[in-house]
Design a protein around this motif. Sequence first.
Motif, PDB file in Angstrom:
ATOM      1  N   CYS A 121       0.835  -1.216   0.000  1.00  0.00           N
ATOM      2  CA  CYS A 121       0.000   0.000   0.000  1.00  0.00           C
ATOM      3  C   CYS A 121       0.864   1.258   0.000  1.00  0.00           C
ATOM      4  O   CYS A 121       0.568   2.225  -0.714  1.00  0.00           O
ATOM      5  N   PHE A 122       1.935   1.240   0.766  1.00  0.00           N
ATOM      6  CA  PHE A 122       2.844   2.383   0.802  1.00  0.00           C
ATOM      7  C   PHE A 122       3.663   2.490  -0.484  1.00  0.00           C
ATOM      8  O   PHE A 122       3.981   3.588  -0.943  1.00  0.00           O
ATOM      9  N   GLY A 123       4.015   1.352  -1.064  1.00  0.00           N
ATOM     10  CA  GLY A 123       4.950   1.358  -2.185  1.00  0.00           C
ATOM     11  C   GLY A 123       4.344   1.463  -3.564  1.00  0.00           C
ATOM     12  O   GLY A 123       5.070   1.675  -4.541  1.00  0.00           O
ATOM     13  N   ASN A 124       3.013   1.325  -3.698  1.00  0.00           N
ATOM     14  CA  ASN A 124       2.403   1.286  -5.026  1.00  0.00           C
ATOM     15  C   ASN A 124       2.667   2.534  -5.876  1.00  0.00           C
ATOM     16  O   ASN A 124       2.949   2.411  -7.074  1.00  0.00           O
ATOM     17  N   PRO A 125       2.584   3.761  -5.316  1.00  0.00           N
ATOM     18  CA  PRO A 125       2.869   4.930  -6.153  1.00  0.00           C
ATOM     19  C   PRO A 125       4.273   4.906  -6.759  1.00  0.00           C
ATOM     20  O   PRO A 125       4.446   5.180  -7.957  1.00  0.00           O
ATOM     21  N   ALA A 126       5.268   4.567  -5.957  1.00  0.00           N
ATOM     22  CA  ALA A 126       6.637   4.504  -6.477  1.00  0.00           C
ATOM     23  C   ALA A 126       6.792   3.366  -7.471  1.00  0.00           C
ATOM     24  O   ALA A 126       7.537   3.486  -8.456  1.00  0.00           O
ATOM     25  N   ASP A 127       6.083   2.262  -7.249  1.00  0.00           N
ATOM     26  CA  ASP A 127       6.137   1.127  -8.165  1.00  0.00           C
ATOM     27  C   ASP A 127       5.566   1.515  -9.525  1.00  0.00           C
ATOM     28  O   ASP A 127       6.122   1.156 -10.579  1.00  0.00           O
ATOM     29  N   LEU A 128       4.478   2.251  -9.527  1.00  0.00           N
ATOM     30  CA  LEU A 128       3.870   2.736 -10.763  1.00  0.00           C
ATOM     31  C   LEU A 128       4.830   3.656 -11.515  1.00  0.00           C
ATOM     32  O   LEU A 128       5.008   3.532 -12.735  1.00  0.00           O
ATOM     33  N   ALA A 129       5.469   4.565 -10.776  1.00  0.00           N
ATOM     34  CA  ALA A 129       6.436   5.473 -11.398  1.00  0.00           C
ATOM     35  C   ALA A 129       7.619   4.708 -11.976  1.00  0.00           C
ATOM     36  O   ALA A 129       8.101   5.015 -13.083  1.00  0.00           O
ATOM     37  N   LEU A 130       8.088   3.687 -11.247  1.00  0.00           N
ATOM     38  CA  LEU A 130       9.230   2.889 -11.701  1.00  0.00           C
ATOM     39  C   LEU A 130       8.914   2.172 -13.012  1.00  0.00           C
ATOM     40  O   LEU A 130       9.712   2.215 -13.965  1.00  0.00           O
ATOM     41  N   ILE A 131       7.775   1.516 -13.085  1.00  0.00           N
ATOM     42  CA  ILE A 131       7.401   0.766 -14.291  1.00  0.00           C
ATOM     43  C   ILE A 131       7.273   1.701 -15.484  1.00  0.00           C
ATOM     44  O   ILE A 131       7.750   1.411 -16.586  1.00  0.00           O
ATOM     45  N   ARG A 132       6.654   2.850 -15.279  1.00  0.00           N
ATOM     46  CA  ARG A 132       6.480   3.789 -16.387  1.00  0.00           C
ATOM     47  C   ARG A 132       7.818   4.362 -16.863  1.00  0.00           C
ATOM     48  O   ARG A 132       8.032   4.520 -18.066  1.00  0.00           O
ATOM     49  N   MET A 133       8.706   4.666 -15.944  1.00  0.00           N
ATOM     50  CA  MET A 133      10.007   5.213 -16.332  1.00  0.00           C
ATOM     51  C   MET A 133      10.837   4.173 -17.083  1.00  0.00           C
ATOM     52  O   MET A 133      11.516   4.491 -18.058  1.00  0.00           O
ATOM     53  N   GLN A 134      10.789   2.917 -16.629  1.00  0.00           N
ATOM     54  CA  GLN A 134      11.562   1.869 -17.282  1.00  0.00           C
ATOM     55  C   GLN A 134      11.034   1.551 -18.671  1.00  0.00           C
ATOM     56  O   GLN A 134      11.794   1.172 -19.561  1.00  0.00           O
ATOM     57  N   ALA A 153       7.678  12.211 -11.957  1.00  0.00           N
ATOM     58  CA  ALA A 153       6.685  11.238 -12.415  1.00  0.00           C
ATOM     59  C   ALA A 153       5.439  11.277 -11.536  1.00  0.00           C
ATOM     60  O   ALA A 153       4.306  11.315 -12.046  1.00  0.00           O
ATOM     61  N   LEU A 154       5.633  11.264 -10.229  1.00  0.00           N
ATOM     62  CA  LEU A 154       4.494  11.306  -9.313  1.00  0.00           C
ATOM     63  C   LEU A 154       3.697  12.595  -9.468  1.00  0.00           C
ATOM     64  O   LEU A 154       2.458  12.590  -9.458  1.00  0.00           O
ATOM     65  N   TYR A 155       4.414  13.711  -9.630  1.00  0.00           N
ATOM     66  CA  TYR A 155       3.769  15.021  -9.816  1.00  0.00           C
ATOM     67  C   TYR A 155       2.909  15.020 -11.076  1.00  0.00           C
ATOM     68  O   TYR A 155       1.757  15.471 -11.062  1.00  0.00           O
ATOM     69  N   ARG A 156       3.458  14.470 -12.176  1.00  0.00           N
ATOM     70  CA  ARG A 156       2.731  14.424 -13.446  1.00  0.00           C
ATOM     71  C   ARG A 156       1.538  13.472 -13.378  1.00  0.00           C
ATOM     72  O   ARG A 156       0.465  13.770 -13.910  1.00  0.00           O
ATOM     73  N   ILE A 157       1.725  12.326 -12.732  1.00  0.00           N
ATOM     74  CA  ILE A 157       0.621  11.362 -12.626  1.00  0.00           C
ATOM     75  C   ILE A 157      -0.543  11.968 -11.857  1.00  0.00           C
ATOM     76  O   ILE A 157      -1.707  11.861 -12.266  1.00  0.00           O
ATOM     77  N   VAL A 158      -0.240  12.623 -10.742  1.00  0.00           N
ATOM     78  CA  VAL A 158      -1.293  13.264  -9.943  1.00  0.00           C
ATOM     79  C   VAL A 158      -1.963  14.375 -10.741  1.00  0.00           C
ATOM     80  O   VAL A 158      -3.194  14.509 -10.762  1.00  0.00           O
ATOM     81  N   GLY A 159      -1.155  15.197 -11.433  1.00  0.00           N
ATOM     82  CA  GLY A 159      -1.696  16.316 -12.209  1.00  0.00           C
ATOM     83  C   GLY A 159      -2.534  15.873 -13.391  1.00  0.00           C
ATOM     84  O   GLY A 159      -3.589  16.460 -13.679  1.00  0.00           O
ATOM     85  N   ASP A 160      -2.091  14.823 -14.085  1.00  0.00           N
ATOM     86  CA  ASP A 160      -2.773  14.382 -15.304  1.00  0.00           C
ATOM     87  C   ASP A 160      -3.909  13.411 -15.048  1.00  0.00           C
ATOM     88  O   ASP A 160      -4.898  13.391 -15.804  1.00  0.00           O
TER      89      ASP A 160
END
Length: 298
Positions: A121-134, A153-160
């Motif tokens: 639950c804590f790690g899912n946002p960073a995991d999403l950013a990692l997969i998209r960047m890779q 990445a997190l800033y853009r995901i939240v904004g978009d």
Amino acid sequence: MASEKPVSSKVWSTSKPFLNGGLSGMLATCVIQPVDMVKVRMQLGQGSAVHVSKTMLQTEGMGAFYKGLSAGLLRQATYTTARLGTFRILTTKATQANDGKPLPLYQKALCGLTAGAIGACFGNPADLALIRMQADNTLPAAQRRNYRNAFHALYRIVGDEGVLSLWKGAGPTVVRAMALNMGMLASYDQSVEFFRDTLNLSEAPIVIGASAVSGFFASACSLPFDYVKTQIQKMQPDETGKYPFSGPLDCAAKTLKAHGPLRFYTGFGVYCFRIAPHVMMTWIFLNQIQKLEKNAGL
């Protein structure tokens, strides 16, 4: 001033498992990141490990192997900090309730399940950013997101896409994390006790042996869930628009009926090679961190 010392000591003893867990996971990620990067490209259908590595080196340079490192480190700082810290707190409390006796395996497994769910639950946002960047460089140029780092990445995901999109796919991720951490965390503690108390091994063989066992069981416990998740993600509708599975449970039931339980372990060798090294490095780094703290009187 004397009354503040017990409070400070209690805060440190409570936070230490979390800090140690996060740091060990981050160090392991620095070592394993190139392997993980190649794994993601292979999953996206770019060829074998050798082909992917050669192509990346020729077209993108050495830095490509560390693409998404900031997101990987952020994921460990959240996911591994939470899961290893929670697991150690839970097992400590359970051991105290058990009058200091070693916990039975099922209690360690329950602690691992809980820790895995909390960590995911804590790690899912960073995991999403990692997969998209890779995966970004595999997209057509017009579709690339061009994230500069994990925080961008997190800033853009939240904004978009909105805040809740940070937990996109969290359900399957949490279930898989529960299975993986049940295998990883419970088997490590159980193996340490066996190697130490039954085989009377020294510290280095205990840590290396228990880490290897932990990596194996982390893979064995999580692969069936990973297999089902992959089948759901890649399924295509037939000519009538109907999908082969209505959901994960339907996929698992139909796979079991048609192919038997071993089908869920298709590609176990490759999967284990992906999962086990990071698990082993995490435990080895954690052991070294704990030794340094002990020597420093912390």
